[in-house]
Each structure stands twice: as structure tokens, then as C-alpha cells.
Design an enzyme around this catalytic site. Structure first.
Site, mmCIF file in Angstrom:
data_model
loop_
_atom_site.group_PDB
_atom_site.id
_atom_site.type_symbol
_atom_site.label_atom_id
_atom_site.label_comp_id
_atom_site.label_asym_id
_atom_site.label_seq_id
_atom_site.Cartn_x
_atom_site.Cartn_y
_atom_site.Cartn_z
ATOM 1 C CB THR A 1 39.495 -60.580 71.176
ATOM 2 O OG1 THR A 1 39.055 -59.634 72.159
ATOM 3 C CG2 THR A 1 38.328 -60.897 70.266
ATOM 4 C CG ASN B 1 41.716 -65.186 77.099
ATOM 5 O OD1 ASN B 1 40.579 -65.593 77.302
ATOM 6 N ND2 ASN B 1 42.359 -64.464 78.010
ATOM 7 C CG ASP C 1 39.221 -64.947 86.064
ATOM 8 O OD1 ASP C 1 40.132 -65.579 85.488
ATOM 9 O OD2 ASP C 1 39.361 -63.789 86.484
HETATM 10 C C1 FPP Z 1 40.053 -68.058 82.795
HETATM 11 O O1 FPP Z 1 40.914 -68.503 83.804
HETATM 12 C C2 FPP Z 1 39.786 -69.137 81.842
HETATM 13 C C3 FPP Z 1 40.139 -69.125 80.532
HETATM 14 C C4 FPP Z 1 40.846 -67.990 79.891
HETATM 15 C C5 FPP Z 1 39.889 -70.287 79.644
HETATM 16 C C6 FPP Z 1 38.619 -71.047 79.940
HETATM 17 C C7 FPP Z 1 38.601 -72.257 79.100
HETATM 18 C C8 FPP Z 1 37.996 -73.414 79.409
HETATM 19 C C9 FPP Z 1 37.185 -73.617 80.638
HETATM 20 C C10 FPP Z 1 38.136 -74.594 78.521
HETATM 21 C C11 FPP Z 1 37.559 -74.495 77.137
HETATM 22 C C12 FPP Z 1 36.179 -74.051 77.043
HETATM 23 C C13 FPP Z 1 35.084 -74.797 76.800
HETATM 24 C C14 FPP Z 1 33.792 -74.085 76.657
HETATM 25 C C15 FPP Z 1 35.070 -76.266 76.684
HETATM 26 P P1 FPP Z 1 42.392 -67.946 83.879
HETATM 27 O O2 FPP Z 1 43.287 -68.839 83.114
HETATM 28 O O3 FPP Z 1 42.422 -66.509 83.434
HETATM 29 O O4 FPP Z 1 42.689 -68.080 85.401
HETATM 30 P P2 FPP Z 1 43.653 -67.163 86.279
HETATM 31 O O5 FPP Z 1 42.922 -65.866 86.495
HETATM 32 O O6 FPP Z 1 43.780 -67.967 87.532
HETATM 33 O O7 FPP Z 1 44.946 -66.996 85.557
#
Ligand code: FPP
Length: 236
Positions: A69, A71, A23
Site C-alpha cells: 500500500t 508503494n 526486494d
Molecule cells: C521491490 O524492489 C519490488 C517492488 C516494489 C515491485 C515488485 C514488482 C514486480 C516484480 C513486478 C510486478 C509483479 C508481478 C507479480 C508480475 P525495490 O524496487 O524496492 O528494490 P530496491 O530496494 O532495490 O529499491
């Protein structure tokens, strides 16, 4: 360096399965005046580094929560960016994972992905099958949905009732031990529908560090913290 106590240290359960809630990518990018998508690009690089660090440090299974799911309801631009990063990883993974002896398994239903993404995911799973280190990537994943799907699969195969054993054999992580330690980055103190069935006795470690800032040193700290916990599994 990840340090495990010696095998004959009484009262320790070897950390063999670690899971991460990645996260904080969006906030990390915003703090730098960059679009949130940039955070995911860096987040994917960190994911590779962290997984390799854990495997090198003697941990057998690494599970990451990459996309829930829920996201899918983010702005289309962000979902597309995550899918692009994921797609590039899949292509790279096909060449690198076998070399690094890593067996990849995706936790989640593949149906919502584009056909070419699905095909890459299936190929990666098949071609890496039997490799030594297990890397589980939860994409289109929800813990409750996983349990419901498992029950439905059992019913479809003729079961009239389920047991803990049959359910454990029908979930996405079938055949693997439950996570010993779940590390959540980004400051929230909850599991957010991650590994609902598997996490009942997992130790939990929460850090304010945003995923792209997670260092090897902090992983060492989480592991050290794990080995100071007394795991009783409901016993005295
Ligand atoms: C959470 O941070 C992260 C995600 C929802 C996406 C994670 C995806 C990757 C690291 C890339 C693809 C995956 C792989 C396995 C190659 P957030 O966006 O919710 O952060 P925030 O809380 O700061 O908004």
C-alpha cells in the site's frame, strides 16, 4: 533441486507454503546503469521462474509481495512501470495459469487499480479457481490493513466480536495454511507489513541476494535451512 525429508522423519513439518519478499529490483537495475523500472521487468520474469520452480519442487502454495500500500507513493513513472509489468503478467497469466494448474489469488483491495486491471484480476481469480497449485500475489497489500479490513467485514456481516478462527476466515488467505517459510531478498532484515497475521510462527530466511539474482540453488539452500529448524509452535 528442492528436497523434502521423507514423511516419516520425526520432528519435521512439511514445507507446504513459502512466501517471498521480492526486494532489490531497483538496486539491481541501478547497479547496471539501467532505470529502476528495468529491474521490475526482470523481477517479474524471476517471479514466474521462482513460482514454477517451487511448485515443481512439491511446494503447494507460493505467496509473493509484489506491491505494498506504501508503494503507491513512489515516483509516478515507477508506479506506472510496475503497473504495466503487472498488466502484461495478468494477460499472459490468463492463458498460462490454467495450463499449469495454478490457482491465482490476489491479496489486497482491488479498488485503487484501473477498471481494466481490476477486471483482469477478477477474471484470472475466477478462471483459475480450483487449480492445484496456489499462487498468492500481494498487490496493494498491507498486513495491518488486511486485519482491519477483515474485522470490518466481520462487523458488517453482523459479528459483535471476533475470534482467531473468524478472523482467519476473513483475511485474504482464508482457507490456506500460514506460510511455513518467508524468504526476504535484498538485505533488509524485517517483514515490512507483510503477512502480519499469518507470520507468527513462520520461519524467516533473509538473504543479501537481490531479487533478480535469486537462483534455484539459493531457494534449495533456504529450504534446506528450513528443514534444520526446530519448530515448536510455543510447545516444548
Ligand atoms: C521491490 O524492489 C519490488 C517492488 C516494489 C515491485 C515488485 C514488482 C514486480 C516484480 C513486478 C510486478 C509483479 C508481478 C507479480 C508480475 P525495490 O524496487 O524496492 O528494490 P530496491 O530496494 O532495490 O529499491
Amino acid at each position: 533441486m528442492i528436497i523434502h525429508p521423507t514423511e516419516n522423519t520425526p520432528g519435521t513439518n512439511k514445507l507446504s507454503h513459502i512466501a517471498f519478499i521480492m526486494d532489490g529490483n531497483g538496486r539491481w537495475a541501478t547497479m547496471r546503469g539501467m532505470p529502476r523500472e528495468y529491474g521490475h521487468t526482470i523481477g517479474a520474469k524471476v517471479f514466474r521462474r521462482v513460482a514454477e520452480y517451487c511448485f515443481r519442487g512439491g511446494i503447494d502454495i507460493v505467496t509473493v509481495y509484489a506491491f505494498s500500500t506504501e508503494n503507491w507513493s513512489r515516483p509516478k513513472r515507477e508506479v506506472d512501470a510496475i503497473m504495466n509489468v503487472f498488466g502484461s503478467y495478468l494477460k499472459m497469466g490468463l492463458t498460462d495459469m490454467a495450463k499449469d494448474d495454478i490457482c491465482v489469488r490476489f491479496l489486497g483491495e482491488k479498488t485503487p487499480f484501473a477498471p481494466e486491471t481490476r477486471e483482469l484480476m477478477e477474471r484470472l481469480e475466477t478462471e483459475s479457481l480450483g487449480n492445484r497449485y496456489k499462487l498468492n500475489i500481494a498487490v496493494n497489500y498491507g498486513g495491518r490493513a488486511e486485519i482491519v479490513n477483515a474485522v470490518n467485514r466481520l462487523i458488517a456481516s453482523g459479528a459483535r466480536e471476533v475470534s482467531e478462527e473468524s478472523l482467519s476466515s476473513a483475511i485474504y488467505t482464508a482457507g490456506q495454511p500460514d506460510p511455513d517459510l518467508i524468504v526476504r531478498c535484498g538485505g533488509e532484515v524485517r517483514l515490512s507489513n507483510f503477512l502480519m497475521w499469518q507470520s507468527v510462527y513462520s520461519e524467516l530466511y533473509f538473504t543479501d541476494t537481490l531479487w533478480p539474482d535469486l537462483t534455484d540453488n539459493e531457494i534449495d539452500k533456504a529450504v534446506e535451512n528450513y528443514y534444520h529448524r526446530k519448530r515448536r509452535f510455543g510447545k516444548v
